[in-house]
Design a protein around this motif. Structure first.
Motif, PDB file in Angstrom:
ATOM      1  N   SER A  26       2.905  37.202  -6.838  1.00 20.14           N
ATOM      2  CA  SER A  26       4.130  36.661  -7.435  1.00 20.14           C
ATOM      3  C   SER A  26       4.597  37.527  -8.600  1.00 20.14           C
ATOM      4  O   SER A  26       5.801  37.675  -8.829  1.00 20.14           O
ATOM      5  CB  SER A  26       3.901  35.228  -7.910  1.00 20.14           C
ATOM      6  N   THR A  27       3.660  38.135  -9.339  1.00 21.12           N
ATOM      7  CA  THR A  27       4.028  38.953 -10.503  1.00 21.12           C
ATOM      8  C   THR A  27       4.932  40.101 -10.109  1.00 21.12           C
ATOM      9  O   THR A  27       5.974  40.342 -10.734  1.00 21.12           O
ATOM     10  CB  THR A  27       2.769  39.507 -11.199  1.00 21.12           C
ATOM     11  N   GLY A  28       4.562  40.820  -9.061  1.00 24.41           N
ATOM     12  CA  GLY A  28       5.388  41.939  -8.620  1.00 24.41           C
ATOM     13  C   GLY A  28       6.778  41.498  -8.212  1.00 24.41           C
ATOM     14  O   GLY A  28       7.772  42.159  -8.533  1.00 24.41           O
ATOM     15  N   HIS A  29       6.870  40.392  -7.523  1.00 29.33           N
ATOM     16  CA  HIS A  29       8.177  39.904  -7.074  1.00 29.33           C
ATOM     17  C   HIS A  29       9.029  39.400  -8.240  1.00 29.33           C
ATOM     18  O   HIS A  29      10.247  39.563  -8.244  1.00 29.33           O
ATOM     19  CB  HIS A  29       7.987  38.805  -6.031  1.00 29.33           C
ATOM     20  N   LEU A  30       8.383  38.786  -9.229  1.00 30.00           N
ATOM     21  CA  LEU A  30       9.139  38.322 -10.394  1.00 30.00           C
ATOM     22  C   LEU A  30       9.678  39.499 -11.204  1.00 30.00           C
ATOM     23  O   LEU A  30      10.807  39.447 -11.717  1.00 30.00           O
ATOM     24  CB  LEU A  30       8.251  37.440 -11.272  1.00 30.00           C
ATOM     25  N   ILE A  31       8.890  40.560 -11.324  1.00 31.15           N
ATOM     26  CA  ILE A  31       9.367  41.751 -12.046  1.00 31.15           C
ATOM     27  C   ILE A  31      10.572  42.336 -11.332  1.00 31.15           C
ATOM     28  O   ILE A  31      11.589  42.671 -11.959  1.00 31.15           O
ATOM     29  CB  ILE A  31       8.244  42.799 -12.165  1.00 31.15           C
ATOM     30  N   LEU A  32      10.473  42.472 -10.005  1.00 32.42           N
ATOM     31  CA  LEU A  32      11.581  43.029  -9.233  1.00 32.42           C
ATOM     32  C   LEU A  32      12.822  42.148  -9.321  1.00 32.42           C
ATOM     33  O   LEU A  32      13.923  42.635  -9.601  1.00 32.42           O
ATOM     34  CB  LEU A  32      11.160  43.191  -7.771  1.00 32.42           C
ATOM     35  N   ALA A  33      12.640  40.838  -9.111  1.00 27.97           N
ATOM     36  CA  ALA A  33      13.788  39.924  -9.153  1.00 27.97           C
ATOM     37  C   ALA A  33      14.421  39.900 -10.535  1.00 27.97           C
ATOM     38  O   ALA A  33      15.653  39.918 -10.671  1.00 27.97           O
ATOM     39  CB  ALA A  33      13.337  38.514  -8.755  1.00 27.97           C
ATOM     40  N   GLY A  34      13.594  39.874 -11.586  1.00 31.94           N
ATOM     41  CA  GLY A  34      14.122  39.856 -12.945  1.00 31.94           C
ATOM     42  C   GLY A  34      14.937  41.093 -13.261  1.00 31.94           C
ATOM     43  O   GLY A  34      15.996  41.016 -13.922  1.00 31.94           O
ATOM     44  N   ALA A 254      -0.299  41.753   4.982  1.00 31.55           N
ATOM     45  CA  ALA A 254      -0.835  43.061   4.607  1.00 31.55           C
ATOM     46  C   ALA A 254       0.221  44.144   4.797  1.00 31.55           C
ATOM     47  O   ALA A 254       0.440  44.987   3.914  1.00 31.55           O
ATOM     48  CB  ALA A 254      -2.077  43.374   5.437  1.00 31.55           C
ATOM     49  N   TRP A 255       0.885  44.131   5.942  1.00 34.18           N
ATOM     50  CA  TRP A 255       1.927  45.138   6.187  1.00 34.18           C
ATOM     51  C   TRP A 255       3.092  44.964   5.229  1.00 34.18           C
ATOM     52  O   TRP A 255       3.701  45.939   4.784  1.00 34.18           O
ATOM     53  CB  TRP A 255       2.383  45.077   7.633  1.00 34.18           C
ATOM     54  N   TYR A 256       3.409  43.713   4.893  1.00 33.53           N
ATOM     55  CA  TYR A 256       4.459  43.459   3.907  1.00 33.53           C
ATOM     56  C   TYR A 256       4.081  44.062   2.563  1.00 33.53           C
ATOM     57  O   TYR A 256       4.919  44.653   1.873  1.00 33.53           O
ATOM     58  CB  TYR A 256       4.686  41.948   3.772  1.00 33.53           C
ATOM     59  N   ARG A 257       2.813  43.932   2.173  1.00 30.25           N
ATOM     60  CA  ARG A 257       2.353  44.484   0.897  1.00 30.25           C
ATOM     61  C   ARG A 257       2.501  46.005   0.874  1.00 30.25           C
ATOM     62  O   ARG A 257       2.849  46.584  -0.154  1.00 30.25           O
ATOM     63  CB  ARG A 257       0.889  44.087   0.657  1.00 30.25           C
ATOM     64  N   ILE A 258       2.202  46.653   1.981  1.00 30.95           N
ATOM     65  CA  ILE A 258       2.339  48.108   2.048  1.00 30.95           C
ATOM     66  C   ILE A 258       3.795  48.502   1.842  1.00 30.95           C
ATOM     67  O   ILE A 258       4.106  49.428   1.078  1.00 30.95           O
ATOM     68  CB  ILE A 258       1.797  48.634   3.386  1.00 30.95           C
ATOM     69  N   VAL A 259       4.700  47.793   2.520  1.00 28.48           N
ATOM     70  CA  VAL A 259       6.133  48.074   2.353  1.00 28.48           C
ATOM     71  C   VAL A 259       6.563  47.830   0.909  1.00 28.48           C
ATOM     72  O   VAL A 259       7.295  48.629   0.313  1.00 28.48           O
ATOM     73  CB  VAL A 259       6.969  47.204   3.319  1.00 28.48           C
ATOM     74  N   PHE A 260       6.078  46.737   0.327  1.00 33.94           N
ATOM     75  CA  PHE A 260       6.461  46.416  -1.048  1.00 33.94           C
ATOM     76  C   PHE A 260       5.901  47.452  -2.021  1.00 33.94           C
ATOM     77  O   PHE A 260       6.553  47.788  -3.021  1.00 33.94           O
ATOM     78  CB  PHE A 260       5.966  45.019  -1.424  1.00 33.94           C
ATOM     79  N   GLY A 261       4.716  47.967  -1.753  1.00 36.48           N
ATOM     80  CA  GLY A 261       4.165  49.028  -2.594  1.00 36.48           C
ATOM     81  C   GLY A 261       5.058  50.255  -2.590  1.00 36.48           C
ATOM     82  O   GLY A 261       5.281  50.895  -3.630  1.00 36.48           O
ATOM     83  N   VAL A 263       8.266  50.148  -2.004  1.00 34.79           N
ATOM     84  CA  VAL A 263       9.469  49.740  -2.748  1.00 34.79           C
ATOM     85  C   VAL A 263       9.256  49.932  -4.248  1.00 34.79           C
ATOM     86  O   VAL A 263      10.148  50.414  -4.963  1.00 34.79           O
ATOM     87  CB  VAL A 263       9.818  48.267  -2.439  1.00 34.79           C
ATOM     88  N   ILE A 264       8.073  49.570  -4.736  1.00 32.77           N
ATOM     89  CA  ILE A 264       7.764  49.732  -6.158  1.00 32.77           C
ATOM     90  C   ILE A 264       7.885  51.191  -6.572  1.00 32.77           C
ATOM     91  O   ILE A 264       8.539  51.527  -7.569  1.00 32.77           O
ATOM     92  CB  ILE A 264       6.346  49.215  -6.462  1.00 32.77           C
ATOM     93  N   LEU A 265       7.262  52.076  -5.818  1.00 33.35           N
ATOM     94  CA  LEU A 265       7.291  53.502  -6.159  1.00 33.35           C
ATOM     95  C   LEU A 265       8.714  54.058  -6.081  1.00 33.35           C
ATOM     96  O   LEU A 265       9.125  54.860  -6.925  1.00 33.35           O
ATOM     97  CB  LEU A 265       6.369  54.279  -5.220  1.00 33.35           C
ATOM     98  N   THR A 266       9.472  53.607  -5.086  1.00 32.32           N
ATOM     99  CA  THR A 266      10.847  54.095  -4.919  1.00 32.32           C
ATOM    100  C   THR A 266      11.749  53.634  -6.057  1.00 32.32           C
ATOM    101  O   THR A 266      12.484  54.427  -6.654  1.00 32.32           O
ATOM    102  CB  THR A 266      11.428  53.614  -3.570  1.00 32.32           C
TER     103      THR A 266
END
Length: 277
Positions: A26-34, A254-261, A263-266
């Motif tokens: 949830s932390t990663g998603h809240l940072i992105l959404a915020g 798991a695959w969603y997490r890889i995609v989100f990772g 997204v974070i770097l991008t």
């Protein structure tokens, strides 16, 4: 509180509720959404933690009968006493380490590469755990949370401590950790819900107390709106997840997490999101 601010609070509450109990952080998603809706700053940081209380109330309501039985039996029922002891034992590792190392974690690990790495490494652990579960379908020895030993609880508590690393996911660490330590998928998921109650409530109270100087009575409506949104979305998510695990594994997450990772770097590379506390 104007309508725009209320809408932002609702969005953040929905993000919290829909992601808190899934193994996706949830932390990663809240940072992105915020960052995307420009809901940032010191008050927003406390808000993100405080609205966890709404999500936890959803769990309390969903499991109110089980929780009520545990509370009623604390004085005389050995089964309920054992259940409560397991929750306390599992809660302690993350609580102690969180108090000791929270400042260091915020200073060193709230950065794009560590957060993305936690997402991707966590995904690989999930894929490995699910493959192990398929290859050794009879590897679990604990079918129900009432069958857990204190040692089982301690192991899961140690797994939960890894969630202090941003991007790891508290629910992911406890559920997958539980499965690796011999719990069935159902038992690991349910225990993760129960363990979330003291863990997230403790984090909420601790954070709000620490940052009380930055808050005012004017913030109460904002927090209330976000908490209600978190309650509703978490309630729906908990109900859905309990149905989902009856016939699915966690590979898709798991695959969603890889995609989100990625997204974070991008987003960090192009400066679209500030992945820092």
């Amino acid at each position: 509180m104007d309508i725009i601010l209320a809408l932002k609070a609702i969005i953040m509450g929905l993000v919290e509720g829909f992601t808190e109990f899934l193994p996706i952080s949830s932390t990663g998603h809240l940072i992105l959404a915020g960052s995307l809706i420009n809901f940032t700053g010191e008050t927003a940081k406390v808000f993100d933690i405080a609205i966890q209380a709404g999500a936890i109330l959803a769990v309390i309501w969903e499991f109110r009968v089980r929780i009520g039985a545990a509370l009623a039996g604390l004085a005389s029922d050995r089964r309920q006493q054992k259940f409560a002891l397991n929750i306390v034992v599992a809660f302690l590792p993350a609580a102690v380490l969180g108090v000791l190392f929270s400042k260091w974690i915020k200073a060193k690990l709230f950065a794009p590469v560590p957060v993305a790495a936690a997402f991707i490494i966590g995904a690989l652990v999930i894929l490995w755990a699910e493959r192990r579960h398929r290859v050794l379908p009879g590897s679990h020895r604990v079918e129900n949370v009432d069958d857990m030993s204190v040692l089982d609880a301690l192991k899961i508590g140690c797994a939960q401590a890894f969630a202090l690393i941003p991007g790891t996911s508290r629910s992911g660490a406890t559920i997958i950790g539980g499965m690796l330590f011999g719990l069935s998928r159902k038992a690991a998921t349910e225990f993760s819900f129960f363990l979330a109650i003291p863990t997230l409530l403790g984090a909420t109270v601790y954070s709000v107390y620490k940052e009380r100087a930055a808050l005012s009575a004017a913030d109460v409506p904002l927090f209330a709106v976000g908490g209600i949104a978190a309650f509703v979305s978490a309630f729906l998510c908990v109900r859905w997840l309990l149905r989902y695990i009856s016939s699915h594994d966690f590979t898709a997450f798991a695959w969603y997490r890889i995609v989100f990772g990625i997204v974070i770097l991008t987003t960090a590379h192009f400066g679209w999101v500030i992945w820092a506390e």
